[in-house]
Design an enzyme around this catalytic site. Structure first.
Site, PDB file in Angstrom:
ATOM      1  N   GLU A   1       0.803  -1.236   0.000  1.00  0.00           N
ATOM      2  CA  GLU A   1       0.000   0.000   0.000  1.00  0.00           C
ATOM      3  C   GLU A   1       0.832   1.279   0.000  1.00  0.00           C
ATOM      4  OE1 GLU A   1      -3.472  -2.412   2.518  1.00  0.00           O
ATOM      5  OE2 GLU A   1      -2.839  -0.425   3.211  1.00  0.00           O
TER       6      GLU A   1
ATOM      7  N   GLU B   1      -6.291 -10.654  -1.268  1.00  0.00           N
ATOM      8  CA  GLU B   1      -7.068 -10.417  -0.039  1.00  0.00           C
ATOM      9  C   GLU B   1      -8.559 -10.349  -0.378  1.00  0.00           C
ATOM     10  OE1 GLU B   1      -3.457  -7.623   1.817  1.00  0.00           O
ATOM     11  OE2 GLU B   1      -5.552  -7.120   2.253  1.00  0.00           O
TER      12      GLU B   1
HETATM   13  O1  G3I Z   1      -3.505  -8.161  18.909  1.00  0.00           O
HETATM   14  C1  G3I Z   1      -4.257  -7.126  19.506  1.00  0.00           C
HETATM   15  C2  G3I Z   1      -4.877  -7.648  20.799  1.00  0.00           C
HETATM   16  O2  G3I Z   1      -3.804  -7.889  21.717  1.00  0.00           O
HETATM   17  C3  G3I Z   1      -5.792  -6.584  21.376  1.00  0.00           C
HETATM   18  O3  G3I Z   1      -6.463  -7.134  22.508  1.00  0.00           O
HETATM   19  C4  G3I Z   1      -6.877  -6.244  20.302  1.00  0.00           C
HETATM   20  C5  G3I Z   1      -7.728  -5.126  20.845  1.00  0.00           C
HETATM   21  O4  G3I Z   1      -8.387  -4.502  19.815  1.00  0.00           O
HETATM   22  O5  G3I Z   1      -6.223  -5.761  19.091  1.00  0.00           O
HETATM   23  C6  G3I Z   1      -5.406  -6.769  18.527  1.00  0.00           C
HETATM   24  O6  G3I Z   1      -4.802  -6.223  17.417  1.00  0.00           O
HETATM   25  C7  G3I Z   1      -5.691  -6.159  16.284  1.00  0.00           C
HETATM   26  C8  G3I Z   1      -5.055  -6.995  15.148  1.00  0.00           C
HETATM   27  O7  G3I Z   1      -5.847  -6.836  13.957  1.00  0.00           O
HETATM   28  C9  G3I Z   1      -4.995  -8.473  15.489  1.00  0.00           C
HETATM   29  O8  G3I Z   1      -6.263  -8.977  15.635  1.00  0.00           O
HETATM   30  C10 G3I Z   1      -5.754  -4.705  15.855  1.00  0.00           C
HETATM   31  O9  G3I Z   1      -6.484  -3.980  16.859  1.00  0.00           O
HETATM   32  C11 G3I Z   1      -6.518  -4.600  14.531  1.00  0.00           C
HETATM   33  O10 G3I Z   1      -6.444  -3.274  14.027  1.00  0.00           O
HETATM   34  C12 G3I Z   1      -5.837  -5.519  13.493  1.00  0.00           C
HETATM   35  O11 G3I Z   1      -6.640  -5.437  12.344  1.00  0.00           O
HETATM   36  C13 G3I Z   1      -5.974  -5.964  11.194  1.00  0.00           C
HETATM   37  C14 G3I Z   1      -5.751  -4.831  10.200  1.00  0.00           C
HETATM   38  O12 G3I Z   1      -5.170  -5.372   8.983  1.00  0.00           O
HETATM   39  C15 G3I Z   1      -4.856  -3.778  10.794  1.00  0.00           C
HETATM   40  O13 G3I Z   1      -4.253  -3.046   9.914  1.00  0.00           O
HETATM   41  C16 G3I Z   1      -6.917  -7.000  10.564  1.00  0.00           C
HETATM   42  O14 G3I Z   1      -7.025  -8.130  11.430  1.00  0.00           O
HETATM   43  C17 G3I Z   1      -6.376  -7.468   9.211  1.00  0.00           C
HETATM   44  O15 G3I Z   1      -7.353  -8.254   8.553  1.00  0.00           O
HETATM   45  C18 G3I Z   1      -6.065  -6.242   8.339  1.00  0.00           C
HETATM   46  O16 G3I Z   1      -5.487  -6.703   7.126  1.00  0.00           O
HETATM   47  C19 G3I Z   1      -5.159  -5.705   6.148  1.00  0.00           C
HETATM   48  C20 G3I Z   1      -3.955  -6.211   5.382  1.00  0.00           C
HETATM   49  O17 G3I Z   1      -2.896  -6.483   6.243  1.00  0.00           O
HETATM   50  C21 G3I Z   1      -3.550  -5.205   4.330  1.00  0.00           C
HETATM   51  N1  G3I Z   1      -4.663  -4.839   3.468  1.00  0.00           N
HETATM   52  C22 G3I Z   1      -5.924  -4.456   4.119  1.00  0.00           C
HETATM   53  C23 G3I Z   1      -6.303  -5.537   5.141  1.00  0.00           C
HETATM   54  C24 G3I Z   1      -7.616  -5.163   5.783  1.00  0.00           C
HETATM   55  O18 G3I Z   1      -7.488  -4.000   6.523  1.00  0.00           O
END
Ligand code: G3I
Length: 391
Positions: free
Chosen positions: A167, A273
């Site tokens: 990105e 994705e």
């Molecule tokens: O691991 C922490 C956990 O310890 C905590 O309790 C919890 C509280 O909210 O957060 C957890 O982290 C989260 C992480 O996912 C793991 O589950 C983050 O808040 C959350 O923001 C993160 O979201 C991920 C997101 O990328 C962040 O950028 C999504 O799962 C994931 O599907 C998403 O994937 C991205 C690709 O990498 C790139 N392209 C877009 C795609 C969708 O956004």
């Protein structure tokens, strides 16, 4: 043993040839009767999913079983991102990523690594010196190289392909003003690819982005590929994330153009994705930028299917996936891999983006990991592929 009569030997020969024919045609016959995605598209492209920790640790035994049955490639949804594997300057944590790679190896998967250089899920310290001031170009390049060589080096020969940069483009095709760009300059991308190449000469190296269906961003990606190739940078593929919206029906045709344009530059185009958001828009923003969230409150208007998905929407989703897969099948040979961003609807990031706590249905398997009509529609699209299959 008396020699068999001419007619008998001819019959045996005919049977052998028929069997051979059948064996050669196995993929087509296999596709005709295939009940799994990986078998249905055998010889066409790999099919996979992004995995969360519950799946690759098999805490979610049902989800893990579904992954093993249906897919032949995996991507880590979060556990190979900078903030997870390299949380502090002198601290690497490979606890989860080691299990992700081990799961892939134990199940014969083409293992993908996601992602080395990104503006999101990268800790602030990466771009700062000990006093919190922005790093110099050389200091950030050294930090990037250390990270890439440590992470890619650890999984050398085991992770087969890396989303090296994720990105880095704006919607108009220009470079996103991330700290990577503002501190290093726009050669940060080629540097990242060089460091990855040094760390694992055999790994496939990818540039990954969303909304590449859009003409301006598609052209920006094409210019980037040309620039990298002109400098001899080994980019194997562009990853089109392909986060779709059910109501935005124009994208299959746009994606068709994107795959043609980028494929013509001598790179593969992977679908990295894939999901189809079935919910009404909760923001005006059309991107997959996780930094954008909805400000409005939860209501039935933005979360209409909390109690189940109406059959009419199920069928619309099935048609959408059939459209998309007919484009992927058309471009077999350029499309090497189709990866869904999650396994079952309950796993999807789209239940919490751009608004937390909605009930979305973007994938082929439901919250009990049971196949949806969209799954059958995708299997059906595999039956369009002629015998030769042709990857
Ligand atoms: O691991 C922490 C956990 O310890 C905590 O309790 C919890 C509280 O909210 O957060 C957890 O982290 C989260 C992480 O996912 C793991 O589950 C983050 O808040 C959350 O923001 C993160 O979201 C991920 C997101 O990328 C962040 O950028 C999504 O799962 C994931 O599907 C998403 O994937 C991205 C690709 O990498 C790139 N392209 C877009 C795609 C969708 O956004």
């Amino acid at each position: 043993m008396p020699r068999p009569s001419i007619s008998l030997s001819r019959a045996i020969a005919a049977a052998v040839i028929a069997a051979a024919g059948r064996a050669h045609q196995q993929p087509a016959v296999q596709a005709q009767s295939a009940s799994t995605l990986k078998d249905a598209f055998a010889g066409v492209f790999r099919v996979g999913a992004a995995l969360n920790a519950n799946q690759f640790t098999e805490r979610d035994a049902k989800g893990a079983a579904l992954v093993k049955a249906q897919f032949n490639t995996t991507t880590p949804e979060n556990v190979l991102k900078w903030e997870v594997v390299h949380p502090q300057p002198t601290t690497y944590d490979f606890g989860q990523s080691d299990r992700y790679v081990a799961f892939g190896e134990a199940n014969g998967m083409f293992i993908v690594g996601h992602t080395l250089v990104w503006h999101s899920q990268t800790p602030r310290w990466v771009f700062q010196d000990a006093n919190g001031a922005p790093l110099t170009r050389d200091a950030l390049l050294a930090r990037m190289r250390d990270h890439i060589q440590t992470v890619v080096g650890r999984y050398k020969g085991r992770v087969k392909g890396w989303d090296v940069v994720n990105e880095a483009l704006n919607e108009d095709g220009t470079m996103r003003r991330s700290p990577w760009l503002t501190i290093i300059g726009d050669d940060f991308i080629e540097k990242a690819f060089q460091y990855a190449r040094d760390a694992d000469p055999a790994a496939e190296l990818y540039y990954n982005d969303y909304n590449l269906e859009a003409a301006a961003k598609r052209n920006g990606a094409a210019e980037l590929v040309k620039r990298l190739k002109a400098k001899g940078i080994p980019i194997a593929a562009v990853g089109s994330q392909t986060h779709e919206k059910l109501y935005n029906t124009a994208t299959a045709a746009k994606l068709d153009t994107t795959i043609s344009v980028l494929g013509a530059l001598g790179v593969k185009v992977n679908i990295t994705e894939l999901d189809v958001d079935v919910l009404p828009a909760a923001t005006q923003n059309r991107t997959a930028d996780v930094g954008v969230t909805a400000q409005q409150g939860m209501s039935a208007a933005v979360n209409p299917y909390a109690n189940g998905l109406p059959d009419a929407v199920q069928q619309a989703l099935a048609r959408r996936y059939a459209d998309l897969f007919s484009v992927f099948v058309k471009h077999r040979g350029t499309v090497d891999r189709v990866t869904f961003w999650g396994v079952g609807d309950g796993d999807s990031w789209l239940n919490n983006w751009p608004m937390r706590g909605r009930t979305n249905y973007p994938l082929l398997f439901d919250r009990q990991d049971a196949p949806k009509p969209a799954f059958d529609a995708v299997l059906q699209s595999a039956r369009q592929v002629p015998n030769g299959r042709g990857r």
